[in-house]
Design an enzyme around this catalytic site. Structure first.
Site, short mmCIF file in Angstrom:
data_model
loop_
_atom_site.label_atom_id
_atom_site.label_comp_id
_atom_site.label_asym_id
_atom_site.label_seq_id
_atom_site.Cartn_x
_atom_site.Cartn_y
_atom_site.Cartn_z
N GLU A 103 0.80 -1.22 0.00
CA GLU A 103 0.00 0.00 0.00
C GLU A 103 0.83 1.27 0.00
O GLU A 103 0.44 2.28 -0.56
CB GLU A 103 -0.93 0.02 1.24
CG GLU A 103 -1.90 -1.14 1.32
CD GLU A 103 -1.37 -2.22 2.25
OE1 GLU A 103 -2.17 -2.95 2.82
OE2 GLU A 103 -0.12 -2.32 2.39
N ASP B 41 26.71 14.67 -26.97
CA ASP B 41 27.47 15.33 -28.02
C ASP B 41 28.84 15.69 -27.48
O ASP B 41 29.06 15.71 -26.26
CB ASP B 41 26.72 16.58 -28.48
CG ASP B 41 27.23 17.11 -29.81
OD1 ASP B 41 28.18 16.53 -30.35
OD2 ASP B 41 26.66 18.09 -30.32
N ASP C 202 21.49 19.92 -26.18
CA ASP C 202 21.05 21.28 -25.87
C ASP C 202 20.49 22.04 -27.06
O ASP C 202 20.15 23.20 -26.94
CB ASP C 202 22.21 22.09 -25.28
CG ASP C 202 23.40 22.20 -26.23
OD1 ASP C 202 23.34 21.60 -27.32
OD2 ASP C 202 24.38 22.88 -25.88
N ASP D 160 18.86 18.11 -31.18
CA ASP D 160 18.93 17.05 -30.18
C ASP D 160 17.55 16.63 -29.67
O ASP D 160 17.43 15.64 -28.95
CB ASP D 160 19.77 17.51 -28.97
CG ASP D 160 21.22 17.71 -29.33
OD1 ASP D 160 21.75 16.89 -30.11
OD2 ASP D 160 21.83 18.67 -28.83
N ASP E 239 3.42 -0.59 7.35
CA ASP E 239 3.62 0.43 6.32
C ASP E 239 4.21 1.70 6.91
O ASP E 239 5.09 2.33 6.31
CB ASP E 239 2.30 0.75 5.63
CG ASP E 239 1.80 -0.41 4.80
OD1 ASP E 239 2.63 -1.26 4.41
OD2 ASP E 239 0.58 -0.50 4.55
#
Length: 941
Positions: free
Chosen positions: A321, A364, A686, A690, A783
């Site tokens: 859970e 790159d 960038d 790309d 839990d």
């Protein structure tokens, strides 16, 4: 030399370019022209414009019709929408369904507990992603703010140039471009003087590209990906100036075409493949559990729907859970720490898990392994030997071209030459500057005219530029002292100077002064030394071969030549650049990023393979890798990969480190193939070129300075383009993933064991082994204790390999340890039977419920302690959060049945004998658990 690669979008046209129907009036609106194939006059007629620009009225009409010149941006997602989207998590969805079923049968306690877990999970996840979105908003940068636009008040008024906001540009405007300007729209050059542009955001090229205002493109020139007479939004002016006609704005620009590419929603990521793969396997089992419990109890015990709450409680007992809560809390905590300490913004929380799972990082070269500037490696004479005099003459050219051509700043090549010459002690001011011809993109040359000391009446032309263009204008070659050429030509045998001075091959400033009298550079000038040698076709081919060899080794070469002319008062021009004397070469390489070598070593230690996907020359990329200690292996080019895709492409790239001459589509194709082969991929980019690869990768990464579309398409944004930041992000991702893996192993193995034992007990006992309320209280305590895992620190070994949860391996683990836990539970049955049998009056179900409740929480505490992967508490240090949670869980397990809360939960205190027997069972279980974990660890290592 510039290296051209294809960019996204169409080949030199507006993305929505159309044609004008025959007989129809030309429409100057968006997408109405094909600018690459038309002459300037044809284009201006199509656009109803002219060299004087538009009138203000025309501009206003077009602005209303076409809209503002803005790139379409993604709308920020509101917090309520993020909250609803978080309900798509598979475990959250199942919990929601179980809660609704519990409410349907009036089991309000169960329903309230489950719904509380759902709400907490969704609030944490949506809050973390909303905070990341707010951080991204602070990084928003416009492509450009203003532009110099030439407009007229009316048809009769003269044109005036003024600064206007970029969003006010319209098709047909005439704009002025100068050094440092960002190109605000797609434009067609009308005039250009020495214009070069940086277009790495579009193509990935690391050097400026020359542009020229050709009126009629050469045959085939209009079909080139980057026609020389077009400039595109997203590029910037490196040098020179120009006047241009706007041909596309806003959504019709090539820059904006990135938004029309593949769907923004990424396909299945590493997080989906691991956590969700395990989740759906468990969900299927959970959905089968309630009907199996009902049918078994009906068949063997005659019980009907009264066992439905128990069946739901058993299903909830199998459910982790707290998984959505712990996943979100762990990832949000890791993302917040990254933003605070490393300036790394995680926009999509599951991307932090994907960072930890990365085993191949594609990037790159320019700006990542290398800086966006070159440095001088060495200067060479015509025989390939070191010659500082060549660097001196190159510096004279760079300095006086800058001064006399009135350029605002040198380009990066000139800066590198002047820096290296300054370190070597050269002084360009020793020569008097007369005139300068700035770099001409058409002829790829820059010329400075100077007067040397003591040589009145003679002007010396110092020419620097592309090797092929300079050699094509040379007729003589400097005689190099001590070289093979000198032996072949007697006139050069007695050359004096320091052309052969010893020095370090890789350093611009070799020992000796670059300007020292008598160098080969001085001998190059007519009348200052031995007569230069003739430069015939054979010698020219040899020099071109030498340049090609150096270029293959990763160097970028500029040729330097001289010529003496009688002094004259008039100006100089291109016709004067003939009959030159070749002096030598200046070799440059890309400056390495300071931290790249260390970061590559650390990535290798973490088991991350680096693939360099670049548009540069193969030799340039390979040299940068070697200089950083990254063995390039067999360097591939995109052409060599051909039409490969899928496993063959992944296998080919897997054997290489560098793939050069890559277009945007090549990068995306390679990343996709690696993902499909089972690798978890990250991509660092960038530019607009790309973006397809950023979308294709499991994790798209970009720096803060990336173009806007790249930042929006990425999952992770770096404060700086620095590999060390990626290394820290991967470490944070593996920390979070290790925590999640530990939680899943512990909770699922414990829950599986409990469910197996509960199903067996339900069939063997005449009463329910645990009541639904007891199951939920037990789960709630377990839990709550496991929330401590979100603050646990994993062992260092977990950071040295990709954190991937493989469903089959994972399920084998929880099955093995779950059966071990079930064995301990069944042993507890025997202990309870013995204790109850020997103790009169204690045979009611409440005793059984209390005894099993205590045993379950104690075994779960032992599982948390023994199966965790975090650091052990060092001697003398305070216990960590997991240790405190384990202690609290054990105390609750022992004391809750004995407390006043026991009777309301239908639990009675077990006899003292039970605790003694339980201690023996737990001891045996702990020994077996530790042995099983040791065997698992040994087999894994």
């Amino acid at each position: 030399m510039p290296e051209t690669t294809a960019a996204p979008g169409t080949a030199g046209t507006s993305p929505n370019a159309g044609t004008v129907p025959a007989g129809a009036a030309p429409c100057p609106g968006r997408g109405a022209v094909e600018p690459a194939g038309l002459t300037a006059l044809q284009l201006m007629r199509r656009l109803d414009s002219g060299p004087r620009g538009l009138t203000e009225r025309q501009a206003e009409e077009r602005l209303v019709r076409d809209g503002e010149n803005v790139v379409p941006a993604w709308r920020p997602v509101s917090w309520p929408r993020r909250f609803l989207a978080s309900l798509r998590d598979p475990f959250t969805t199942v919990l929601l369904c179980l809660g609704l079923v519990s409410a349907g049968i009036a089991s309000w306690g169960t329903a309230c507990v489950i719904m509380a877990l759902v709400v907490v999970s969704c609030v944490l996840r949506s809050g973390g992603e909303h905070q990341a979105s707010r951080s991204m908003a602070a990084l928003w940068e416009l492509v450009a703010s203003t532009a110099s636009v030439q407009r007229r008040a009316d048809d009769q008024a003269p044109p005036l140039v003024r600064e206007l906001p970029v969003d006010q540009l319209v098709v047909g405007d005439v704009i002025r471009l100068g050094p440092g300007d960002l190109v605000p729209a797609d434009v067609r050059l009308l005039r250009a003087s020495g214009l070069t542009v940086h277009q790495s955001a579009l193509t990935g090229e690391s050097v400026p590209v020359p542009k020229d205002a050709v009126d009629a493109p050469a045959e085939g020139g209009a079909e080139l990906p980057e026609p020389e007479h077009l400039c595109f939004q997203g590029s910037s002016v490196a040098s020179g100036s120009g006047t241009a006609l706007v041909v596309a704005t806003g959504a019709d620009t090539r820059f904006a075409a990135a938004y029309g590419g593949p769907a923004r929603r990424r396909t299945e990521t590493a997080f989906d493949r691991s956590v969700h793969g395990i989740a759906w396997t468990l969900i299927r089992f959970m959905l089968l559990t309630p009907p199996l419990v009902l049918m078994a109890n009906a068949a063997l015990r005659g019980r009907g729907l009264e066992t439905l709450p128990f069946a739901i409680a058993v299903a909830v007992g199998l459910t982790p859970e707290m998984l959505p809560v712990i996943v979100t809390a762990t990832l949000a905590r890791g993302a917040a720490a990254l933003a605070r300490t490393s300036g790394v913004i995680v926009k999509r929380l599951p991307a932090l898990h994907d960072l930890g799972a990365i085993d191949v990082l594609c990037l790159d070269k320019t700006g990542t392994l290398t800086q966006d500037r070159p440095v001088v490696e060495r200067s060479l004479d015509g025989r390939g030997g070191d010659d500082p005099g060549v660097l001196r003459w190159a510096a004279v050219n760079s300095f006086w071209t800058l001064e006399l051509a009135e350029l605002p700043a040198p380009d990066t090549l000139d800066e590198a030459i002047l820096d290296a010459a300054g370190e070597a002690g050269a002084d360009p001011l020793a020569h008097d500057g007369i005139a300068a011809l700035p770099f001409d993109p058409a002829h790829r040359l820059a010329t400075a005219v100077v007067r040397r000391p003591g040589r009145h009446g003679v002007h010396t032309l110092v020419v620097k530029g592309a090797v092929e263009d300079v050699l094509g204008r040379c007729t003589r070659l400097v005689a190099s002292g001590g070289s093979a050429a000198g032996d072949d030509h007697p006139n050069a045998a007695g050359t004096t100077g320091t052309a052969g001075t010893t020095g370090t091959a890789g350093r611009a400033g070799t020992t000796g002064t670059a300007g020292r009298a008598g160098t080969a550079g001085d001998a190059a000038a007519p009348g200052s030394g031995p007569a230069p040698l003739p430069l015939d076709d054979e010698e020219r081919d040899r020099l071109l071969g030498l340049a090609a060899k150096e270029a293959a080794g990763g160097l970028r070469l500029l040729a330097v030549a001289l010529a003496d002319r009688p002094a004259r008062p008039g100006g100089y021009g291109e016709p004067d650049l003939h009959a030159l004397t070749f002096v030598g070469f200046v070799a440059l390489r890309d400056a390495l990023a300071p931290s790249a070598g260390e970061a590559l070593d650390e990535l290798a230690r973490r088991g991350v393979a680096v693939k360099v996907l670049t548009g540069d020359h193969p030799g340039t990329a390979a040299r940068a890798c070697r200089d950083l200690g990254l063995e390039p292996g067999g360097v591939l080019t995109a052409d060599q990969l051909g039409a490969l895709s899928g496993p063959p492409l992944a296998e080919a790239v897997g054997r290489a480190t560098v793939v050069a001459r890559c277009t945007a589509q090549d990068k995306a194709r390679i990343v996709t193939a690696l993902r499909e082969s089972g690798r978890t991929t990250g991509f660092l980019g960038d530019g607009v070129n790309d973006l397809p690869a950023l979308r294709a990768a499991d994790v798209g990464i970009c720096p803060r300075g990336a173009v806007t579309v790249a930042r929006e398409g990425a999952d992770v944004v770096l404060a700086q383009k620095d590999l060390t930041a990626i290394d820290r992000a991967i470490a944070a991702g593996r920390t979070g993933s290790s925590t999640l893996a530990g939680y899943l192993r512990i909770t699922l193995s414990s829950n599986l064991g409990n469910v197996i034992a509960m199903l067996a007990a339900g069939l063997l006992l005449p009463f329910l082994p645990m009541l639904p309320a007891q199951v939920l209280v037990q789960n709630l305590c377990f839990d709550a204790a496991q929330l401590a895992f979100a603050f646990d620190r994993p062992a260092d070994a977990a950071l040295h390999r990709p954190a991937v949860l493989r469903p089959r391996t994972f399920l084998r683990y929880i099955t093995a340890f779950g059966l071990l836990n079930a064995a301990a539970d069944l042993a507890t049955f025997a202990v309870l039977a013995l204790a109850v049998h020997t103790t009169a009056g204690r045979g009611d179900p409440a005793v059984f419920h209390a005894g099993w409740f205590t045993e379950n929480l104690l075994t779960q505490a032992m599982v948390m302690l023994l199966l965790r992967s975090g650091h052990r508490t060092a001697a003398g240090r305070a216990a960590g959060p997991v240790h405190l949670a384990v202690a609290a869980l054990a105390v609750i397990g022992v004391l809750l049945p004995l407390s006043p809360l026991g009777p309301p939960l239908d639990m009675a205190a077990p006899p003292p004998l039970y605790y003694a027997l339980l201690a023996a069972v737990l001891t045996l279980y702990g020994v077996a658990l530790a042995a099983a974990k040791r065997r698992y660890t040994d087999r894994r290592s």
